[in-house]
Design an enzyme around this catalytic site. Structure first.
Site, mmCIF file in Angstrom:
data_model
loop_
_atom_site.group_PDB
_atom_site.id
_atom_site.type_symbol
_atom_site.label_atom_id
_atom_site.label_comp_id
_atom_site.label_asym_id
_atom_site.label_seq_id
_atom_site.Cartn_x
_atom_site.Cartn_y
_atom_site.Cartn_z
ATOM 1 N N LYS A 100 -8.132 -16.906 38.963
ATOM 2 C CA LYS A 100 -7.217 -17.735 39.776
ATOM 3 C C LYS A 100 -6.593 -16.949 40.928
ATOM 4 O O LYS A 100 -6.290 -17.518 41.976
ATOM 5 C CB LYS A 100 -6.127 -18.362 38.920
ATOM 6 C CG LYS A 100 -5.203 -17.366 38.220
ATOM 7 C CD LYS A 100 -5.403 -17.376 36.745
ATOM 8 C CE LYS A 100 -4.817 -16.154 36.093
ATOM 9 N NZ LYS A 100 -4.908 -16.154 34.656
ATOM 10 N N GLU A 124 -14.055 -23.715 37.936
ATOM 11 C CA GLU A 124 -13.446 -24.615 36.951
ATOM 12 C C GLU A 124 -12.460 -23.892 36.034
ATOM 13 O O GLU A 124 -11.403 -24.428 35.684
ATOM 14 C CB GLU A 124 -14.550 -25.275 36.112
ATOM 15 C CG GLU A 124 -14.071 -26.203 35.034
ATOM 16 C CD GLU A 124 -13.265 -27.374 35.583
ATOM 17 O OE1 GLU A 124 -13.837 -28.215 36.267
ATOM 18 O OE2 GLU A 124 -12.037 -27.439 35.329
ATOM 19 N N VAL A 127 -8.124 -22.778 36.523
ATOM 20 C CA VAL A 127 -6.910 -23.539 36.186
ATOM 21 C C VAL A 127 -7.135 -24.227 34.846
ATOM 22 O O VAL A 127 -8.158 -24.886 34.646
ATOM 23 C CB VAL A 127 -6.593 -24.615 37.247
ATOM 24 C CG1 VAL A 127 -5.324 -25.377 36.871
ATOM 25 C CG2 VAL A 127 -6.459 -24.003 38.633
ATOM 26 N N GLY A 129 -7.812 -22.968 31.958
ATOM 27 C CA GLY A 129 -8.784 -22.330 31.058
ATOM 28 C C GLY A 129 -9.963 -23.246 30.786
ATOM 29 O O GLY A 129 -10.747 -23.569 31.686
ATOM 30 N N ILE A 131 -9.896 -26.426 29.969
ATOM 31 C CA ILE A 131 -9.687 -27.857 30.248
ATOM 32 C C ILE A 131 -10.446 -28.247 31.513
ATOM 33 O O ILE A 131 -10.272 -27.608 32.554
ATOM 34 C CB ILE A 131 -8.188 -28.168 30.484
ATOM 35 C CG1 ILE A 131 -7.332 -27.681 29.321
ATOM 36 C CG2 ILE A 131 -7.967 -29.648 30.728
ATOM 37 C CD1 ILE A 131 -5.834 -27.795 29.575
ATOM 38 N N ASP A 196 1.682 -16.861 37.912
ATOM 39 C CA ASP A 196 0.378 -17.373 37.447
ATOM 40 C C ASP A 196 0.345 -18.901 37.600
ATOM 41 O O ASP A 196 -0.622 -19.460 38.134
ATOM 42 C CB ASP A 196 0.195 -16.963 35.975
ATOM 43 C CG ASP A 196 -1.090 -17.487 35.372
ATOM 44 O OD1 ASP A 196 -2.152 -16.903 35.652
ATOM 45 O OD2 ASP A 196 -1.042 -18.493 34.631
ATOM 46 N N LYS A 200 -1.948 -21.460 40.112
ATOM 47 C CA LYS A 200 -2.732 -22.593 39.582
ATOM 48 C C LYS A 200 -2.317 -23.912 40.239
ATOM 49 O O LYS A 200 -3.180 -24.726 40.593
ATOM 50 C CB LYS A 200 -2.573 -22.645 38.063
ATOM 51 C CG LYS A 200 -3.276 -21.469 37.370
ATOM 52 C CD LYS A 200 -2.881 -21.363 35.914
ATOM 53 C CE LYS A 200 -3.642 -20.257 35.197
ATOM 54 N NZ LYS A 200 -3.087 -19.971 33.867
ATOM 55 N N GLY A 297 -7.979 -18.090 26.578
ATOM 56 C CA GLY A 297 -8.755 -17.709 25.398
ATOM 57 C C GLY A 297 -10.217 -17.534 25.732
ATOM 58 O O GLY A 297 -10.755 -18.131 26.667
HETATM 59 N N1 HSE Z 1 -2.068 -15.530 31.379
HETATM 60 C C1 HSE Z 1 -2.627 -16.838 31.469
HETATM 61 C C2 HSE Z 1 -1.858 -17.796 30.559
HETATM 62 C C3 HSE Z 1 -4.088 -16.780 31.085
HETATM 63 O O1 HSE Z 1 -1.059 -17.333 29.730
HETATM 64 O O2 HSE Z 1 -2.016 -19.001 30.697
HETATM 65 C C4 HSE Z 1 -4.899 -17.974 31.485
HETATM 66 O O3 HSE Z 1 -4.919 -18.175 32.869
#
Ligand code: HSE
Length: 400
Positions: A100, A124, A127, A129, A131, A196, A200, A297
């Site tokens: 990202k 994909e 954002v 993970g 989903i 983060d 996103k 994950g």
């Molecule tokens: N560090 C991020 C989170 C990882 O905790 O969502 C996934 O982008």
């Protein structure tokens, strides 16, 4: 057979290799041909691992090999990821990424380069993970004008806030637990300070507006200041505290922010707990839609990356259009945003009870030295004017 190279054999890279192996039959059916991992790039050695014979330490081996059609960038960080991705596209290879930071900073340039070369740059997994959210926005919700997106976009902070809510623990205790479980980094800044989530929501916003939303311009507040006492008030109000990434398009004016919010049971994201992510979109035709699942994950993220690989195999040298121009999207000043506000105040500060039109006044039995109010909805400019010069405020949280 298509040859691909995976850049980075960390959590996600090893997940991609594992996913391609575990689901090889179903993936081959969808891609129409076998996908072969020809190289894995990493600085480390992995003796005895399944990729030992594919491991290279020099990117030139990959980028100069005409047999490699797709490069999978899962190294993270912006440099050298940006240089590697750019060179791959320049040399005729499509790229997909989960990164990202790379997408938020260089998205428009890399998308334009892929278009110019009749290749693809897909992201994909960047954002939410695992989903599916980027592809639905581009291919399914493209009929609608998306008026707003609200998301719980960071698993680490959602885990921390959920634990604090359920167990009454402090922020510091819960952060340590998140670190011990491997959710939060040793330096948790990007997660807990909201950066983060800002990247996103900037990516999602850019895709719905077609112009570049700069994540640096999004007003961003993290969860460091949320306390166990705030959680007690939230419970008393029938609400939870969630870190939300928000973007609104109201008559062409764009409002975007990341901040903790109190939300109640009627809100679609109320039930999104632990490390899960949830993304709510509102289109002018479709109305509300919610995307829910594992936002991080190894295998969930790998699943999204492999879906991009399959798309790229099926569109080799055919660009899948993505409208995200370099032209900057202008964000409205944060002072013009509106909200209700939860304000905790020392008991001695009586005047906060009359400073605003309030919806609720609240006290907690075990905290007699303070009280809290929930204001009616107002702009930040109005709220800031109301609290200007006032001392004795213990915390302020937006309320949905
Ligand atoms: N560090 C991020 C989170 C990882 O905790 O969502 C996934 O982008």
């Amino acid at each position: 057979m298509i040859n691909i190279a995976v850049l980075g054999y960390g959590t996600i890279g090893s997940g991609v290799v594992e996913a391609l192996d575990t689901n090889q039959e179903v993936i081959k059916d969808h891609a129409g041909q076998e996908i072969n991992v020809k190289y894995v790039l990493d600085l480390r050695d992995f003796p005895g691992s399944p990729i030992e014979s594919k491991l290279v330490h020099d990117y030139n081996v990959i980028v100069n090999d005409p047999e490699v059609d797709i490069v999978v960038e899962v190294m993270g960080g912006t440099h050298p990821a940006y240089e590697f991705v750019k060179e791959a596209l320049e040399k005729g290879k499509s790229v997909c990424t989960s990164n990202k930071a790379l997408v938020a900073e260089f998205g428009p340039e890399l998308i334009a380069l892929a278009r110019e070369k009749s290749l693809n740059f897909l992201f994909e997994a960047s954002v939410g993970g695992g989903i599916p959210i980027i592809r639905p926005i581009l291919r399914s919700l493209n009929v609608d004008t998306i008026h707003h997106i609200t998301g719980i976009l960071n698993g680490t902070t959602n885990f921390i806030l959920t634990k604090m809510y359920e167990e009454g623990s402090t922020y510091e205790e819960t952060l340590k637990e998140a670190q011990a479980l491997g959710y939060a980094e040793a330096d948790p800044t990007a997660d807990v300070d909201g950066f983060d989530a800002a990247r996103k929501i900037a990516i999602l916003s850019s895709l719905i507006y077609g112009k570049n939303v700069d994540f640096n311009e999004i007003t961003t507040e993290g969860i460091r200041n949320i306390t166990d006492v705030d959680m007690k008030y939230a419970k008393a109000l029938g609400k939870k505290i969630k870190l939300l990434g928000i973007t609104y398009n109201i008559d062409g004016k764009i409002y975007s922010e990341v901040a903790p919010h109190m939300i109640d049971k009627k809100h679609m994201l109320y039930m999104v707990d632990d490390v899960m992510n949830g993304i709510e979109t509102h289109g002018n035709l479709l109305g509300d839609t919610m995307f829910y699942g594992a936002g991080a994950g190894k295998l969930p993220t790998a699943s999204a990356v492999v879906s991009d690989i399959i798309d790229e195999v099926k569109h080799l040298h055919v660009n899948i259009p993505i409208k995200w121009d370099a032209e900057p999207a202008v964000l409205e000043d944060h002072s013009t945003h509106w909200s209700k506000f939860f304000v905790r105040v020392d008991s001695e500060c009586e005047e906060m009870k009359t400073a605003f039109k309030i919806e609720q006044l609240l006290t907690l039995e075990d905290h007699p030295d303070e009280y809290a109010i929930v204001t009616e909805e107002m702009t930040f400019a109005e709220f800031d004017a109301g609290i200007k010069g006032r001392e004795h405020i213990r915390n302020i949280i937006q309320v949905k």
